[in-house]
Design a protein around this motif. Structure first.
Motif, PDB file in Angstrom:
ATOM      1  N   UNK B 148       0.831  -1.211   0.000  1.00 26.37           N
ATOM      2  CA  UNK B 148       0.000   0.000   0.000  1.00 26.37           C
ATOM      3  C   UNK B 148       0.871   1.268   0.000  1.00 26.37           C
ATOM      4  N   UNK B 149       1.844   1.292  -0.916  1.00 26.57           N
ATOM      5  CA  UNK B 149       2.655   2.498  -1.049  1.00 26.57           C
ATOM      6  C   UNK B 149       2.277   3.260  -2.333  1.00 26.57           C
ATOM      7  N   UNK B 150       2.875   4.436  -2.465  1.00 21.68           N
ATOM      8  CA  UNK B 150       2.512   5.357  -3.541  1.00 21.68           C
ATOM      9  C   UNK B 150       2.648   4.728  -4.936  1.00 21.68           C
ATOM     10  N   UNK B 151       3.812   4.096  -5.184  1.00 24.55           N
ATOM     11  CA  UNK B 151       4.057   3.502  -6.503  1.00 24.55           C
ATOM     12  C   UNK B 151       3.035   2.419  -6.800  1.00 24.55           C
ATOM     13  N   UNK B 152       2.804   1.558  -5.789  1.00 27.40           N
ATOM     14  CA  UNK B 152       1.875   0.454  -5.965  1.00 27.40           C
ATOM     15  C   UNK B 152       0.471   0.970  -6.231  1.00 27.40           C
ATOM     16  N   UNK B 153       0.113   2.039  -5.530  1.00 26.35           N
ATOM     17  CA  UNK B 153      -1.234   2.588  -5.675  1.00 26.35           C
ATOM     18  C   UNK B 153      -1.489   3.029  -7.120  1.00 26.35           C
ATOM     19  N   UNK B 154      -0.528   3.781  -7.683  1.00 19.26           N
ATOM     20  CA  UNK B 154      -0.751   4.275  -9.050  1.00 19.26           C
ATOM     21  C   UNK B 154      -0.604   3.168 -10.091  1.00 19.26           C
ATOM     22  N   UNK B 155       0.308   2.226  -9.838  1.00 22.55           N
ATOM     23  CA  UNK B 155       0.440   1.097 -10.775  1.00 22.55           C
ATOM     24  C   UNK B 155      -0.888   0.343 -10.831  1.00 22.55           C
ATOM     25  N   UNK B 156      -1.541   0.186  -9.676  1.00 22.40           N
ATOM     26  CA  UNK B 156      -2.806  -0.533  -9.636  1.00 22.40           C
ATOM     27  C   UNK B 156      -3.918   0.292 -10.270  1.00 22.40           C
ATOM     28  N   UNK B 157      -3.871   1.593 -10.039  1.00 22.72           N
ATOM     29  CA  UNK B 157      -4.876   2.476 -10.645  1.00 22.72           C
ATOM     30  C   UNK B 157      -4.829   2.357 -12.167  1.00 22.72           C
ATOM     31  N   UNK B 158      -3.609   2.432 -12.723  1.00 25.68           N
ATOM     32  CA  UNK B 158      -3.450   2.339 -14.176  1.00 25.68           C
ATOM     33  C   UNK B 158      -3.792   0.925 -14.653  1.00 25.68           C
ATOM     34  N   UNK B 159      -3.249  -0.075 -13.976  1.00 24.52           N
ATOM     35  CA  UNK B 159      -3.455  -1.465 -14.402  1.00 24.52           C
ATOM     36  C   UNK B 159      -4.918  -1.873 -14.401  1.00 24.52           C
ATOM     37  N   UNK B 160      -5.649  -1.466 -13.373  1.00 22.52           N
ATOM     38  CA  UNK B 160      -7.060  -1.850 -13.323  1.00 22.52           C
ATOM     39  C   UNK B 160      -7.888  -0.990 -14.282  1.00 22.52           C
ATOM     40  N   UNK B 161      -7.480   0.259 -14.477  1.00 21.51           N
ATOM     41  CA  UNK B 161      -8.215   1.138 -15.401  1.00 21.51           C
ATOM     42  C   UNK B 161      -8.206   0.543 -16.814  1.00 21.51           C
ATOM     43  N   UNK B 162      -7.122  -0.210 -17.114  1.00 18.07           N
ATOM     44  CA  UNK B 162      -7.013  -0.836 -18.439  1.00 18.07           C
ATOM     45  C   UNK B 162      -8.188  -1.785 -18.681  1.00 18.07           C
ATOM     46  N   UNK B 163      -8.635  -2.473 -17.633  1.00 20.13           N
ATOM     47  CA  UNK B 163      -9.773  -3.388 -17.822  1.00 20.13           C
ATOM     48  C   UNK B 163     -11.036  -2.599 -18.171  1.00 20.13           C
ATOM     49  N   UNK B 164     -11.037  -1.302 -17.816  1.00 18.80           N
ATOM     50  CA  UNK B 164     -12.217  -0.468 -18.059  1.00 18.80           C
ATOM     51  C   UNK B 164     -12.282   0.123 -19.459  1.00 18.80           C
ATOM     52  N   UNK B 165     -11.230  -0.058 -20.274  1.00 14.80           N
ATOM     53  CA  UNK B 165     -11.253   0.585 -21.601  1.00 14.80           C
ATOM     54  C   UNK B 165     -12.119  -0.187 -22.598  1.00 14.80           C
ATOM     55  N   UNK B 166     -12.445  -1.437 -22.285  1.00 13.88           N
ATOM     56  CA  UNK B 166     -13.249  -2.215 -23.232  1.00 13.88           C
ATOM     57  C   UNK B 166     -14.683  -1.685 -23.265  1.00 13.88           C
ATOM     58  N   UNK B 167     -15.228  -1.475 -24.462  1.00 11.01           N
ATOM     59  CA  UNK B 167     -16.600  -0.970 -24.556  1.00 11.01           C
ATOM     60  C   UNK B 167     -17.599  -1.953 -23.920  1.00 11.01           C
ATOM     61  N   UNK B 168     -18.684  -1.441 -23.428  1.00 15.22           N
ATOM     62  CA  UNK B 168     -19.831  -2.174 -22.845  1.00 15.22           C
ATOM     63  C   UNK B 168     -19.473  -2.872 -21.519  1.00 15.22           C
ATOM     64  N   UNK B 169     -18.517  -3.836 -21.559  1.00 12.49           N
ATOM     65  CA  UNK B 169     -18.242  -4.634 -20.358  1.00 12.49           C
ATOM     66  C   UNK B 169     -17.155  -4.025 -19.477  1.00 12.49           C
ATOM     67  N   UNK B 170     -16.498  -2.946 -19.970  1.00 12.33           N
ATOM     68  CA  UNK B 170     -15.358  -2.364 -19.268  1.00 12.33           C
ATOM     69  C   UNK B 170     -15.669  -1.960 -17.836  1.00 12.33           C
ATOM     70  N   UNK B 171     -16.767  -1.242 -17.634  1.00 12.25           N
ATOM     71  CA  UNK B 171     -17.100  -0.748 -16.291  1.00 12.25           C
ATOM     72  C   UNK B 171     -17.320  -1.899 -15.312  1.00 12.25           C
ATOM     73  N   UNK B 172     -17.947  -2.968 -15.824  1.00 15.13           N
ATOM     74  CA  UNK B 172     -18.205  -4.133 -14.984  1.00 15.13           C
ATOM     75  C   UNK B 172     -16.882  -4.779 -14.559  1.00 15.13           C
ATOM     76  N   UNK B 173     -15.974  -4.987 -15.537  1.00 19.04           N
ATOM     77  CA  UNK B 173     -14.665  -5.576 -15.234  1.00 19.04           C
ATOM     78  C   UNK B 173     -13.904  -4.722 -14.223  1.00 19.04           C
ATOM     79  N   UNK B 174     -13.981  -3.394 -14.449  1.00 15.73           N
ATOM     80  CA  UNK B 174     -13.261  -2.458 -13.583  1.00 15.73           C
ATOM     81  C   UNK B 174     -13.751  -2.579 -12.143  1.00 15.73           C
TER      82      UNK B 174
END
Lengths: 124, 365
Positions: B148-174
């Motif tokens: 739960x440090x700064x680097x990990x937090x943003x890496x996770x923010x970016x990494x999980x946001x990637x699942x959200x880029x897919x149309x229709x199902x992205x928000x659900x995956x995110x």
């Protein structure tokens, strides 16, 4: 099979939290605590916002979540842009993308100074 | 002395009655390893397995002190590093072994690709290996957040946001990936459960299948060696190959201990969900080529958002990697398939160049 898989699958989907109800926030710092050519992050409900004081003294506020992959942006006084460190996205002080991968601009908020309080609200 | 020998013989007979281990002994004695100029690559799978065992052992030790909540995770790791005897060593070994494991796994993957060891009937072995690669990367991604440090937090923010880029199902995956809309304590507990229970369970099943198939089909001899008349000879797996394997494992352990002692794992600053991403933020090195690619892509490509094109591109590349044994028809017939060799070399060069740029390019221009 479905009687087992459906509850198990449904269990890992988190319950829907209510959207952040914040439409207006009063910032926890006074107008004279932000200098010209400086930016500060603030809480807009559960989301981050960024307040920037321009060289002209005007205050502007935007959503601080980068539209690319959601990192929190910061103000860079050296270039006068709002900047995302994650993938080098640049936004101007109207929130428009000027460089890098963000697909759209930052959401802009309305800023009102009432005495020694700064009030930020979502646009109409 | 005679009494000890009798006692050992009795114990062996007792075990033989119950588990029939002599069958395994016979199997080990029958197993041979071909000897040729590419034999060295056979050691990488075992090396990766050794590092995984180190991960299990140190991971269990870390569980004694780690507390999986946004309020306590950082402090519990800080306590472990500063107060617990050898806590810094256990965490550093866990962190370095993870990196070395991914490194040897990549070497194993590319060596298998280049010597065409994926050809039928070893295609299922290949599929299980690609599955293990996915699990290892998932281990890395979920484990990175846990301090739960700064680097990990943003890496996770970016990494999980990637699942959200897919149309229709992205928000659900995110939402499923994060346990809510944002990266919060809910994400941390979710990643913790995945890291310490789901992934180890899945890994043991797929690893069991992978090892069974390696045992069943034996080591693959590269087509180039076959065309030159086959291997020079064979080496018994037990004890010759296994002893050489152990030398490799000991070397890996020495490297691991040196790295952990001289370059201990850092903790950094506690994550603050309302602080800007720091300049020079980077993911783990094995995600760097993807991170850097996303940096270079323009906001729109042919009217489609750049990050969607990038993410879909990597998804297609992953699918291609998985299906190599099916797509390489010439290789499956034992013929030379130079196109695949060049594609693999191209992929290696791409990963190396983008990783190099990720560490050397000025992040502020």
């Amino acid at each position: 099979m479905a009687a087992v898989l459906y509850p198990a699958g449904r269990y890992i989907v988190p319950p829907k939290a209510g959207e952040s109800a914040a439409g207006t926030v009063t910032l926890p710092f006074a107008p004279d605590e932000i200098r010209e050519n400086e930016g500060k992050i603030f809480k807009f409900g559960s989301r981050p916002g960024i307040l920037v004081r321009l060289a002209t003294g005007e205050l502007r506020a935007f959503s601080a979540a980068c539209t690319h992959l959601g990192c929190i942006v910061q103000y860079r006084p050296d270039v006068g842009h709002i900047w995302c460190a994650c993938h080098n996205g640049h936004f101007d002080l109207n929130g428009h993308v000027v460089q890098g991968p963000p697909p759209e601009g930052l959401e802009t908020y309305v800023v009102n100074v009432r005495g020694d309080q700064i009030v930020v609200s979502k646009g109409a | 002395m005679a009494r000890i020998q009798t006692w050992l013989a009795d114990a062996a007979a007792w075990l033989e009655d119950r588990i029939g281990y002599s069958g395994l002994q016979k199997l080990a004695q029958k197993k041979d390893v071909p000897v040729h100029r590419h034999t060295i690559w056979y050691y990488l799978g075992g090396m990766t397995l050794f590092l995984f065992i180190v991960q299990i052992a140190t991971g269990i030790l870390l569980l004694f002190y780690y507390r999986p909540s946004a309020e306590e995770a950082f402090e519990s790791v800080q306590f472990l590093m500063a107060e617990v005897k050898f806590g810094w060593l256990v965490r550093s070994i866990h962190s370095w072994a993870a990196n070395l494991m991914i490194f040897t796994l990549f070497l194993h993957l590319f060596s298998v690709l280049l010597v065409k060891a994926y050809r039928p009937p070893r295609d299922l072995t290949w599929f299980s290996g690609v599955g293990l690669l996915g699990l290892a990367m998932a281990f890395g991604f979920t484990g990175y957040l846990l301090p739960w440090n700064e680097l990990a937090y943003f890496a996770t923010r970016v990494g999980t946001e990637i699942t959200g880029v897919f149309p229709v199902v992205g928000d659900f995956f995110l939402s499923v990936a994060r346990g809510g809309e944002d990266v919060t304590g809910a994400t941390l507990t979710r990643f913790y459960a995945i890291h310490v229970a789901v992934l180890p369970g899945a890994t043991l099943v797929i690893l069991g299948l992978h090892l069974f198939l390696v045992q069943k089909h034996g080591m693959s001899v590269p087509p180039s060696v076959e065309q030159e008349g086959g291997a020079r000879g064979v080496m018994p797996f037990f004890p010759n190959f296994l002893l050489r394997d152990l030398v490799g494992w000991l070397t890996a352990l020495a490297i691991l201990a040196a790295l952990a002692a001289f370059i201990p794992a850092e903790l950094g600053q506690k994550a603050d969900p309302f602080a800007p991403a720091p300049a020079g933020i980077k993911p783990e090195w094995y995600f760097m080529f993807m991170f850097q690619t996303l940096k270079y892509l323009p906001s729109h490509i042919l009217g489609i958002e750049g990050e969607l094109v990038g993410v879909l591109g990597f998804a297609v590349a992953g699918l291609f990697l998985l299906l190599v044994p099916v797509l390489d028809r010439r290789g499956a017939r034992g013929e030379s398939s130079k196109v695949f060799t060049w594609i693999i070399i191209g992929a290696i060069v791409y990963i190396l160049v983008l990783t190099y740029l990720g560490y050397t390019a000025n992040p502020t221009v």
